[in-house]
Scaffold this motif. Structure first.
Motif, PDB file in Angstrom:
ATOM      1  N   SER A  90       0.797  -0.902   0.172  1.00 41.11           N
ATOM      2  CA  SER A  90      -0.453   0.137  -0.051  1.00 41.11           C
ATOM      3  C   SER A  90       0.670   1.311   0.242  1.00 41.11           C
ATOM      4  CB  SER A  90      -0.899   0.454   0.746  1.00 41.11           C
ATOM      5  OG  SER A  90      -0.414   0.308   2.777  1.00 41.11           O
ATOM      6  N   ALA A  91       1.932   0.841   0.108  1.00 42.97           N
ATOM      7  CA  ALA A  91       3.384   2.234   0.309  1.00 42.97           C
ATOM      8  C   ALA A  91       3.469   2.753  -0.599  1.00 42.97           C
ATOM      9  CB  ALA A  91       4.433   1.903   1.441  1.00 42.97           C
ATOM     10  N   ILE A  92       3.279   1.859  -2.042  1.00 44.80           N
ATOM     11  CA  ILE A  92       3.958   1.910  -3.952  1.00 44.80           C
ATOM     12  C   ILE A  92       2.440   2.759  -4.294  1.00 44.80           C
ATOM     13  CG2 ILE A  92       5.924   1.092  -3.260  1.00 44.80           C
ATOM     14  CD1 ILE A  92       4.366  -0.893  -4.612  1.00 44.80           C
ATOM     15  N   ILE A  93       1.642   2.550  -3.492  1.00 45.59           N
ATOM     16  CA  ILE A  93      -0.154   2.609  -4.351  1.00 45.59           C
ATOM     17  C   ILE A  93      -0.416   4.638  -4.179  1.00 45.59           C
ATOM     18  CG2 ILE A  93      -2.512   1.976  -5.348  1.00 45.59           C
ATOM     19  CD1 ILE A  93      -1.071  -0.873  -4.560  1.00 45.59           C
ATOM     20  N   PRO A  94      -0.237   4.973  -4.862  1.00 45.47           N
ATOM     21  CA  PRO A  94      -0.955   6.298  -4.748  1.00 45.47           C
ATOM     22  C   PRO A  94      -2.934   6.017  -3.572  1.00 45.47           C
ATOM     23  CG  PRO A  94      -0.346   6.723  -6.695  1.00 45.47           C
ATOM     24  CD  PRO A  94      -0.197   5.661  -6.282  1.00 45.47           C
ATOM     25  N   GLY A  95      -2.436   6.703  -2.490  1.00 44.73           N
ATOM     26  CA  GLY A  95      -4.114   6.494  -2.114  1.00 44.73           C
ATOM     27  C   GLY A  95      -4.084   5.335  -1.110  1.00 44.73           C
ATOM     28  N   GLY A  96      -3.252   4.826  -1.249  1.00 41.13           N
ATOM     29  CA  GLY A  96      -3.150   2.472  -0.465  1.00 41.13           C
ATOM     30  C   GLY A  96      -3.431   2.925   0.484  1.00 41.13           C
ATOM     31  N   GLY A  97      -2.428   4.264   1.616  1.00 43.64           N
ATOM     32  CA  GLY A  97      -3.066   3.665   2.561  1.00 43.64           C
ATOM     33  C   GLY A  97      -4.078   3.866   3.592  1.00 43.64           C
ATOM     34  N   PHE A  98      -4.652   4.437   2.672  1.00 50.15           N
ATOM     35  CA  PHE A  98      -6.465   4.834   3.109  1.00 50.15           C
ATOM     36  C   PHE A  98      -7.431   3.292   3.266  1.00 50.15           C
ATOM     37  CE2 PHE A  98      -5.017   9.029   1.430  1.00 50.15           C
ATOM     38  CZ  PHE A  98      -5.061   9.747   2.359  1.00 50.15           C
ATOM     39  N   PHE A  99      -6.213   2.835   2.562  1.00 41.13           N
ATOM     40  CA  PHE A  99      -7.257   0.923   2.348  1.00 41.13           C
ATOM     41  C   PHE A  99      -6.798   0.422   3.792  1.00 41.13           C
ATOM     42  CE2 PHE A  99      -7.071   2.154  -2.121  1.00 41.13           C
ATOM     43  CZ  PHE A  99      -8.724   2.366  -2.217  1.00 41.13           C
ATOM     44  N   ASN A 100      -5.988   1.267   4.606  1.00 42.86           N
ATOM     45  CA  ASN A 100      -5.803   0.508   5.120  1.00 42.86           C
ATOM     46  C   ASN A 100      -6.388   0.583   6.893  1.00 42.86           C
ATOM     47  OD1 ASN A 100      -3.598  -1.473   4.039  1.00 42.86           O
ATOM     48  ND2 ASN A 100      -2.303   0.201   4.290  1.00 42.86           N
ATOM     49  N   ILE A 101      -6.994   1.837   6.802  1.00 43.59           N
ATOM     50  CA  ILE A 101      -7.520   2.779   8.204  1.00 43.59           C
ATOM     51  C   ILE A 101      -7.945   1.825   8.562  1.00 43.59           C
ATOM     52  CG2 ILE A 101      -9.275   4.163   9.036  1.00 43.59           C
ATOM     53  CD1 ILE A 101      -8.108   5.826   6.174  1.00 43.59           C
ATOM     54  N   GLY A 102      -9.740   0.651   8.142  1.00 45.64           N
ATOM     55  CA  GLY A 102     -10.136  -0.193   9.210  1.00 45.64           C
ATOM     56  C   GLY A 102      -9.544  -1.837   9.058  1.00 45.64           C
ATOM     57  N   LEU A 103      -8.036  -1.859   8.436  1.00 42.69           N
ATOM     58  CA  LEU A 103      -7.212  -3.052   9.448  1.00 42.69           C
ATOM     59  C   LEU A 103      -7.005  -2.537  10.372  1.00 42.69           C
ATOM     60  CD1 LEU A 103      -5.370  -5.936   9.450  1.00 42.69           C
ATOM     61  CD2 LEU A 103      -4.010  -4.092   7.958  1.00 42.69           C
ATOM     62  N   PHE A 104      -6.052  -0.822  10.656  1.00 43.60           N
ATOM     63  CA  PHE A 104      -5.618  -0.353  12.153  1.00 43.60           C
ATOM     64  C   PHE A 104      -6.483  -0.039  12.789  1.00 43.60           C
ATOM     65  CE2 PHE A 104      -2.651   1.696   9.270  1.00 43.60           C
ATOM     66  CZ  PHE A 104      -2.329   0.686   9.627  1.00 43.60           C
ATOM     67  N   LYS A 105      -8.167   0.257  12.479  1.00 43.91           N
ATOM     68  CA  LYS A 105      -9.282   0.383  13.308  1.00 43.91           C
ATOM     69  C   LYS A 105      -9.292  -1.181  13.789  1.00 43.91           C
ATOM     70  CE  LYS A 105     -11.245   4.380  12.092  1.00 43.91           C
ATOM     71  NZ  LYS A 105     -12.252   4.827  11.557  1.00 43.91           N
ATOM     72  N   LYS A 106      -9.258  -1.978  13.235  1.00 46.09           N
ATOM     73  CA  LYS A 106      -9.840  -3.727  13.351  1.00 46.09           C
ATOM     74  C   LYS A 106      -8.656  -3.890  14.838  1.00 46.09           C
ATOM     75  CE  LYS A 106      -8.747  -7.895  11.319  1.00 46.09           C
ATOM     76  NZ  LYS A 106      -8.640  -8.703  10.087  1.00 46.09           N
ATOM     77  N   LYS A 107      -7.552  -3.436  14.516  1.00 44.90           N
ATOM     78  CA  LYS A 107      -6.719  -4.269  15.119  1.00 44.90           C
ATOM     79  C   LYS A 107      -6.230  -3.258  16.920  1.00 44.90           C
ATOM     80  CE  LYS A 107      -4.686  -8.236  11.991  1.00 44.90           C
ATOM     81  NZ  LYS A 107      -4.029  -8.590  13.203  1.00 44.90           N
ATOM     82  N   GLN A 108      -6.483  -2.412  16.566  1.00 49.01           N
ATOM     83  CA  GLN A 108      -6.602  -1.616  18.153  1.00 49.01           C
ATOM     84  C   GLN A 108      -8.079  -1.988  18.709  1.00 49.01           C
ATOM     85  OE1 GLN A 108      -7.348   3.268  16.599  1.00 49.01           O
ATOM     86  NE2 GLN A 108      -5.571   3.095  16.759  1.00 49.01           N
ATOM     87  N   VAL A 109      -8.668  -2.625  18.280  1.00 44.06           N
ATOM     88  CA  VAL A 109     -10.357  -3.091  18.704  1.00 44.06           C
ATOM     89  C   VAL A 109     -10.264  -4.266  19.628  1.00 44.06           C
ATOM     90  CG1 VAL A 109     -12.456  -4.367  19.002  1.00 44.06           C
ATOM     91  CG2 VAL A 109     -12.202  -1.543  17.609  1.00 44.06           C
ATOM     92  N   ALA A 110      -9.606  -5.275  19.158  1.00 42.07           N
ATOM     93  CA  ALA A 110      -8.605  -6.591  19.465  1.00 42.07           C
ATOM     94  C   ALA A 110      -7.560  -6.036  20.486  1.00 42.07           C
ATOM     95  CB  ALA A 110      -7.665  -7.304  18.078  1.00 42.07           C
ATOM     96  N   LEU A 111      -6.454  -4.904  20.846  1.00 39.76           N
ATOM     97  CA  LEU A 111      -5.698  -4.940  21.409  1.00 39.76           C
ATOM     98  C   LEU A 111      -6.143  -4.501  22.867  1.00 39.76           C
ATOM     99  CD1 LEU A 111      -3.296  -3.223  19.713  1.00 39.76           C
ATOM    100  CD2 LEU A 111      -2.779  -5.344  20.786  1.00 39.76           C
ATOM    101  N   LYS A 112      -7.210  -3.964  23.083  1.00 42.72           N
ATOM    102  CA  LYS A 112      -8.600  -3.285  23.368  1.00 42.72           C
ATOM    103  C   LYS A 112      -9.060  -4.311  24.081  1.00 42.72           C
ATOM    104  CE  LYS A 112      -9.176   1.526  22.442  1.00 42.72           C
ATOM    105  NZ  LYS A 112      -7.451   1.728  23.153  1.00 42.72           N
ATOM    106  N   LEU A 113      -9.357  -5.685  23.449  1.00 45.00           N
ATOM    107  CA  LEU A 113     -10.208  -6.585  23.882  1.00 45.00           C
ATOM    108  C   LEU A 113      -9.178  -7.494  24.693  1.00 45.00           C
ATOM    109  CD1 LEU A 113     -12.993  -6.666  21.648  1.00 45.00           C
ATOM    110  CD2 LEU A 113     -13.513  -5.944  23.930  1.00 45.00           C
ATOM    111  N   GLY A 114      -8.028  -7.644  24.504  1.00 44.78           N
ATOM    112  CA  GLY A 114      -7.035  -8.700  24.515  1.00 44.78           C
ATOM    113  C   GLY A 114      -7.022  -9.377  23.512  1.00 44.78           C
ATOM    114  N   LEU A 115      -7.218  -9.480  22.838  1.00 44.26           N
ATOM    115  CA  LEU A 115      -6.915 -10.576  21.382  1.00 44.26           C
ATOM    116  C   LEU A 115      -5.578 -10.787  20.715  1.00 44.26           C
ATOM    117  CD1 LEU A 115     -10.329 -10.843  20.226  1.00 44.26           C
ATOM    118  CD2 LEU A 115     -10.012 -11.855  21.880  1.00 44.26           C
ATOM    119  N   THR A 116      -4.961 -11.636  20.248  1.00 44.35           N
ATOM    120  CA  THR A 116      -4.156 -11.067  19.341  1.00 44.35           C
ATOM    121  C   THR A 116      -4.480 -12.055  17.753  1.00 44.35           C
ATOM    122  OG1 THR A 116      -3.216 -13.278  19.944  1.00 44.35           O
ATOM    123  CG2 THR A 116      -2.612 -11.388  21.163  1.00 44.35           C
ATOM    124  N   GLN A 117      -4.162 -11.587  16.858  1.00 46.13           N
ATOM    125  CA  GLN A 117      -4.262 -11.364  15.171  1.00 46.13           C
ATOM    126  C   GLN A 117      -5.760 -11.997  15.293  1.00 46.13           C
ATOM    127  OE1 GLN A 117      -1.498 -13.381  13.510  1.00 46.13           O
ATOM    128  NE2 GLN A 117       0.019 -12.586  14.679  1.00 46.13           N
TER     129      GLN A 117
END
Length: 117
Positions: A90-117
């Motif tokens: 996603s770093a080499i695609i213009p605008g690709g980082g915006f497609f990762n916002i959902g992934l980051f939010k999902k990982k933050q929720v998983a961390l708060k709930l104590g889940l891994t991966q």
């Protein structure tokens, strides 16, 4: 220690690293888009090469910072290998980082709930 005042809770280092990586992803995406869609056309269409000279190094610094933060994710089991590849490409695609916002939010929720991966 005053019992009526709650003690401050230190943020989880993994959560901080995830937040830094998500911010770096968005900043890197914005600098790449500004380089490709603003600076390069100004250079070639308007004869203003200074735009690339200004934005190019800024994008280079943000790209190296993003890749460094991404490489530190290997030591932390936040992301799977497939997700790391997704973040890398996603770093080499213009605008690709915006497609990762959902992934980051999902990982933050998983961390708060104590889940891994």
């Amino acid at each position: 220690m005053n019992p009526s005042r709650p003690t401050p809770v230190e943020p989880d280092p993994t959560d901080k690293a995830l937040h830094r990586l998500s911010c770096a992803s968005i900043i890197e995406t914005c600098t790449l888009a500004s380089l490709l869609f603003i600076a390069v056309p100004l250079k070639h269409l308007a004869g203003f090469p200074a735009a690339v000279s200004w934005i190019g190094p800024i994008h280079g610094i943000t790209l190296v910072t993003y890749l460094w933060l991404l490489s530190t994710s290997f030591a932390n089991p936040i992301f799977t290998r497939g997700e790391i590849l997704r973040l890398l490409f996603s770093a080499i695609i213009p605008g690709g980082g915006f497609f990762n916002i959902g992934l980051f939010k999902k990982k933050q929720v998983a961390l708060k709930l104590g889940l891994t991966q």
